[in-house]
Design an enzyme around this catalytic site. Structure first.
Site, PDB file in Angstrom:
ATOM      1  N   CYS A 289      -1.751   9.593   2.216  1.00  0.00           N
ATOM      2  CA  CYS A 289      -1.273   9.086   0.932  1.00  0.00           C
ATOM      3  C   CYS A 289      -2.308   9.220  -0.175  1.00  0.00           C
ATOM      4  CB  CYS A 289      -0.844   7.630   1.056  1.00  0.00           C
ATOM      5  SG  CYS A 289      -2.166   6.505   1.575  1.00  0.00           S
TER       6      CYS A 289
ATOM      7  N   GLU B 120       0.871  -1.175   0.000  1.00  0.00           N
ATOM      8  CA  GLU B 120       0.000   0.000   0.000  1.00  0.00           C
ATOM      9  C   GLU B 120       0.906   1.222   0.000  1.00  0.00           C
ATOM     10  OE1 GLU B 120      -3.013  -0.496  -0.518  1.00  0.00           O
ATOM     11  OE2 GLU B 120      -3.216  -2.605  -0.006  1.00  0.00           O
TER      12      GLU B 120
END
Length: 511
Positions: A246, A212
């Site tokens: 993010c 991720e």
């Protein structure tokens, strides 16, 4: 927990013992019952997030504690359904007698490496999936959020079976020692540089990974967008966690016709959100450490853009105000790298064609995409720009739903988790068949000698194409029903014979 003790790194020579202990625990079958529960120490977590990231009570509860709680409750309520054996789909008649099914097996012993930006959420949620699927796990929290790392170790090893779930603390040497061990899966959240190192190391032992990562995520505002909503929503996307998200937009491409309007609405929203500024409010966090602060300051200093809003900085306090910058090139320092902070570069464009072209040039596979406009424009953005996820006419809401698949594409990540996807991430879908003894006569055609048996097997199991050489589908309802899909009278007769024999065999078995 009255006070949070200092973070102590795990001795690297103890990592092998930790890995072996947790792997041994998996083979005892301790993790397969569905009775594990995770209990959080809310006061300690709030205090730790405040120390590490300057997070206020509201943000910590919304993005860490409540998010994890919702995920745990959802998984607990759904787990029995997910864990049940599945009837294999689309199985032909001749193979249905083997009772094919899919069983969800745990992978084994997994390694979870967490980041610093949401240091509770992005460790606990993968761990919930690992536990739900029946795995044992070693957890490596981020050393860049040291206070949270200490609290996580207390929670994980205090409320879960310590023989099955262990925490290793440390930085590069300790992580390197962990990667030297054999795991059944590695789950990593963080930057692409470290993600590449982990993927390379995992490849040496053919260990599967879930990565991720992040990306230079574009927001696109067309002249037909609701400019006020776009300004408010995108500003929110960069003030949460002081922009250390993010999935937040890394830059915004704005149609020149609405540029001035967008800037004005952004300033209005900023005054509404923070009437007394962001410096002395609990509702705006801090950069995690001085190294990250200096990185962001350098990106800002190297930019050729003009600051339109914000710009105030204080290294001692690790403070950077939400800062909007007007840039004139896609090669500006604020676009070529992921900022991961409260910096909001704005690049004017002539039209949607230019915006899509620039977005694909800056990063072909970002983690998120945020188009604002009418339906035809946003649909076009979704068609022509790849991304891990997308929110139409909003900031990163696709990444804020606890049971919606979350994952990147290309170099923004691989694999997905959250909700059922977390269970699937840490499970192996094992195909199982059971061949009854009474079928041996039907199976005779598979044994040598093979002379004359190929045609028999084809009539029993080979599917006939229902399309011609140009791909035109040909369908005959009556023929398909009468032949049971075999495509010929003789094949249909053979299949009816199989059904009859199977029915007689089941009847005999039941009697």
């Amino acid at each position: 927990m009255a006070s949070i003790p200092a973070l102590e790194f795990t001795q690297t020579d103890a990592v092998l013992s930790v890995a072996n202990d947790v792997r041994s625990a998996f083979h005892t079958q301790k993790t397969k019952p569905l009775a594990f529960r995770l209990k959080d120490n809310a006061n300690a977590i709030n205090a730790a997030c405040k120390l590490d990231l300057g997070k206020g009570h509201f943000e910590t509860n919304l993005t860490e504690l409540d998010f994890c709680t919702n995920d745990i409750v959802y998984v607990c309520n759904s787990l029995e359904k997910w864990a049940k054996d599945e009837k294999a789909p689309d199985i032909g008649l001749s193979n249905a007698l083997l009772f094919p099914k899919i069983r969800k097996d745990p992978l084994g012993c997994v390694l979870i490496i967490g980041p610093y930006n949401f240091p509770v959420n992005l460790v606990i949620c993968p761990l919930v999936g690992a536990i739900a699927a029946g795995n044992t796990a070693v957890i490596k929290p981020s050393e860049n959020a040291p206070n949270v790392a200490v609290v996580l170790q207390k929670v994980i090893e205090g409320y879960l079976d310590p023989s099955c779930y262990r925490v290793v603390q440390g930085a590069i040497p300790e992580t390197t020692a962990l990667l030297e061990q054999k795991w059944d899966k590695i789950f990593y959240t963080g930057g692409a540089t470290v993600g590449t190192i982990i993927a390379k190391k995992a490849a040496e032992t053919l260990t599967p990974v879930a990565l991720e990562l992040g990306g230079r995520n574009p927001a696109i505002i067309t002249k037909n967008a609701d400019i006020r909503l776009a300004a408010r929503r995108l500003l929110w996307g960069k003030i949460v966690n002081a922009g250390q998200v993010c999935v937040s937009q890394n830059y915004t491409l704005v149609d020149k016709e609405v540029l001035d309007h967008f800037i004005a609405e952004s300033k209005t929203a900023m005054k509404e959100y923070y009437p007394n500024g962001t410096r002395n409010t609990e509702d705006f966090g801090r950069i995690v450490n001085n190294r990250q602060w200096q990185r962001l300051k350098k990106m800002l200093d190297d930019s050729n853009g003009k600051i339109l809003m914000g710009g105030e900085v204080d290294e001692e306090d690790r403070y950077i105000a939400p800062t909007m910058i007007l840039v004139n090139s896609s090669t500006d320092s604020l676009l070529v790298d992921e900022s991961f902070g409260p910096l909001m570069p704005i690049l004017p464009v002539d039209n949607l064609d230019e915006a899509i072209r620039i977005a694909n040039e800056v990063h072909a596979t970002p983690l998120g995409l945020y188009p604002f406009g009418n339906k035809s424009e946003t649909d076009r953005c979704l068609r022509e720009i790849r991304s891990g996820g997308a929110s139409v006419n909003d900031a990163f809401m696709w990444g804020a739903i606890h049971n919606l698949n979350f994952g990147g594409v290309g170099d923004s990540g691989q694999g997905a988790y959250r909700g059922k996807a977390s269970f699937d991430c840490f499970s192996h879908r094992r195909s199982i068949t059971s061949t009854p003894s009474w079928m041996e006569g039907l199976l005779n055609a598979r044994y040598p000698p093979y002379e004359g048996k190929l045609k028999q097997l084809r009539m029993m199991g080979t599917q006939k194409a229902n399309f011609d050489r140009e791909g035109r589908v040909q369908f005959s309802f009556v023929s398909d029903v009468l032949s049971l899909g075999a495509g010929s009278k003789l094949g249909g007769l053979m299949r009816y014979s199989v059904v009859l024999i199977a029915a007689l065999g089941v009847r005999q078995y039941l009697m």
